[in-house]
Design a protein around this motif. Sequence first.
Motif, short mmCIF file in Angstrom:
data_model
loop_
_atom_site.label_atom_id
_atom_site.label_comp_id
_atom_site.label_asym_id
_atom_site.label_seq_id
_atom_site.Cartn_x
_atom_site.Cartn_y
_atom_site.Cartn_z
N PHE A 1 0.82 -1.20 0.00
CA PHE A 1 0.00 0.00 0.00
C PHE A 1 0.86 1.25 0.00
O PHE A 1 1.84 1.35 0.75
N ILE A 2 0.48 2.21 -0.85
CA ILE A 2 1.10 3.53 -0.83
C ILE A 2 0.75 4.22 0.48
O ILE A 2 -0.36 4.09 0.99
N GLN A 3 1.70 4.96 1.03
CA GLN A 3 1.45 5.66 2.29
C GLN A 3 0.31 6.66 2.14
O GLN A 3 0.06 7.18 1.04
N LYS A 4 -0.37 6.95 3.23
CA LYS A 4 -1.48 7.88 3.21
C LYS A 4 -0.96 9.32 3.13
O LYS A 4 -0.04 9.69 3.85
N PRO A 5 -1.55 10.15 2.27
CA PRO A 5 -1.16 11.56 2.23
C PRO A 5 -1.80 12.34 3.37
O PRO A 5 -2.82 11.92 3.92
N THR A 6 -1.21 13.45 3.73
CA THR A 6 -1.81 14.31 4.75
C THR A 6 -2.96 15.12 4.17
O THR A 6 -3.89 15.50 4.87
N GLY A 7 -2.89 15.41 2.87
CA GLY A 7 -3.98 16.11 2.18
C GLY A 7 -4.43 15.27 1.00
O GLY A 7 -4.58 14.06 1.11
N ASP A 8 -4.63 15.92 -0.16
CA ASP A 8 -5.02 15.16 -1.35
C ASP A 8 -3.84 14.88 -2.26
O ASP A 8 -3.99 14.28 -3.32
N PHE A 9 -2.63 15.31 -1.84
CA PHE A 9 -1.46 15.11 -2.69
C PHE A 9 -0.30 14.57 -1.86
O PHE A 9 0.02 15.08 -0.79
N LEU A 10 0.30 13.49 -2.35
CA LEU A 10 1.47 12.91 -1.73
C LEU A 10 2.68 13.37 -2.54
O LEU A 10 2.82 13.02 -3.72
N GLU A 11 3.53 14.20 -1.96
CA GLU A 11 4.64 14.82 -2.69
C GLU A 11 5.55 13.80 -3.35
O GLU A 11 5.99 13.97 -4.48
N LYS A 12 5.84 12.73 -2.63
CA LYS A 12 6.71 11.70 -3.19
C LYS A 12 6.33 10.35 -2.61
O LYS A 12 6.44 10.13 -1.42
N SER A 13 5.89 9.46 -3.45
CA SER A 13 5.47 8.13 -3.01
C SER A 13 6.68 7.21 -2.90
O SER A 13 7.81 7.57 -3.23
N GLU A 14 6.43 6.00 -2.47
CA GLU A 14 7.48 4.99 -2.37
C GLU A 14 8.11 4.68 -3.74
O GLU A 14 9.20 4.12 -3.81
N LEU A 15 7.43 5.03 -4.80
CA LEU A 15 7.94 4.75 -6.14
C LEU A 15 8.67 5.94 -6.76
O LEU A 15 9.10 5.89 -7.90
N GLY A 16 8.78 7.03 -6.00
CA GLY A 16 9.60 8.14 -6.45
C GLY A 16 8.86 9.26 -7.13
O GLY A 16 9.48 10.28 -7.48
N PHE A 17 7.56 9.11 -7.35
CA PHE A 17 6.79 10.19 -8.00
C PHE A 17 5.67 10.66 -7.09
O PHE A 17 5.25 9.96 -6.16
N GLY A 18 5.16 11.87 -7.37
CA GLY A 18 4.05 12.41 -6.61
C GLY A 18 2.75 11.75 -7.01
O GLY A 18 2.61 11.24 -8.12
N VAL A 19 1.79 11.75 -6.08
CA VAL A 19 0.50 11.12 -6.33
C VAL A 19 -0.62 12.03 -5.85
O VAL A 19 -0.64 12.45 -4.69
N LEU A 20 -1.55 12.34 -6.75
CA LEU A 20 -2.77 13.06 -6.40
C LEU A 20 -3.86 12.04 -6.11
O LEU A 20 -4.09 11.12 -6.90
N PHE A 21 -4.54 12.18 -4.98
CA PHE A 21 -5.65 11.30 -4.62
C PHE A 21 -6.97 12.00 -4.96
O PHE A 21 -7.17 13.15 -4.58
#
Length: 288
Positions: free
Chosen positions: A167-187
């Motif tokens: 599982f990708i880590q939970k973001p604090t808002g709607d955007f995770l600046e850098k995921s475990e895979l090295g890129f940002g993720v918008l939820f």
Amino acid sequence: MKLYPIETGNFKLDGGAMFGVVPKTIWNRTNPADSNNLIDIAARCLLIEDGHRLILIDTGMGNKQSEKFFGYYSLWGSHSLDQSLAKYGFHRNDITDVFMTHLHFDHCGGSVQWNKDKTGYEPAFKNARFWSNESHWEWATKPNPREKASFLSENILPMQESGQLHFIQKPTGDFLEKSELGFGVLFADGHTEKQMIPHIQYQDKTIVFCADLLPTAGHIPVPYVMGYDTRPLLTMPEKTKFLAAAAAKGYYLFLEHDAHNQIITVQETEKGVRLKDVFSSNEILTSC
């Protein structure tokens, strides 16, 4: 880093379902329908080669469903996941990570295949870690009646049963600046719970894998929301915020479902955000 478009196959969907309340006389201009009211749809995935990691974003429908099942979607063209990987010198066993934007069958069906004697299912990428997020996994494995036909257990549970699910880590808002895979993720939650939209920094560009937040170039106007979305009134502010950022920051939008437009940019106009330029993958995804 190198990026490769992976064409896993084309299909068709009802144009009315794809555009919700928008009249056919309008959406037919950008996404022309055939005599059965069906429009062309792609299942275009993205492969990221970054050091020792080979990350595949989404996997298409796969090929394990029945002939009757595929008959509902009018498959067309000659693309396949394996052929597309081979075009760039790769095999599915080379994939280290499979990132699933969400678990609808047309995005994750290719993640799981029949075993050799067709008595059960197994991951189609034996050396890969499969990435979802905890909230979406819970949503998909206990589906609501509206999405039940899109969340197929045979596409989902074998990833967990194999021990390859993460599982990708939970973001604090709607955007995770850098995921475990090295890129940002918008939820985003309008289409389905916690859909994940990758933002990849590539050379001097931001490549955004749009998944079902923006299925085709024809869906740019904010009210043009798919009938498949579970929370259409939430999709609209999500799209508004996303498209404003895409126009302001010059994002290159990689379209998963647009069979005829691979990558686009957008711009602010008097009518709101609209299409700016269209590019082929070869024009933008040049290796460095």
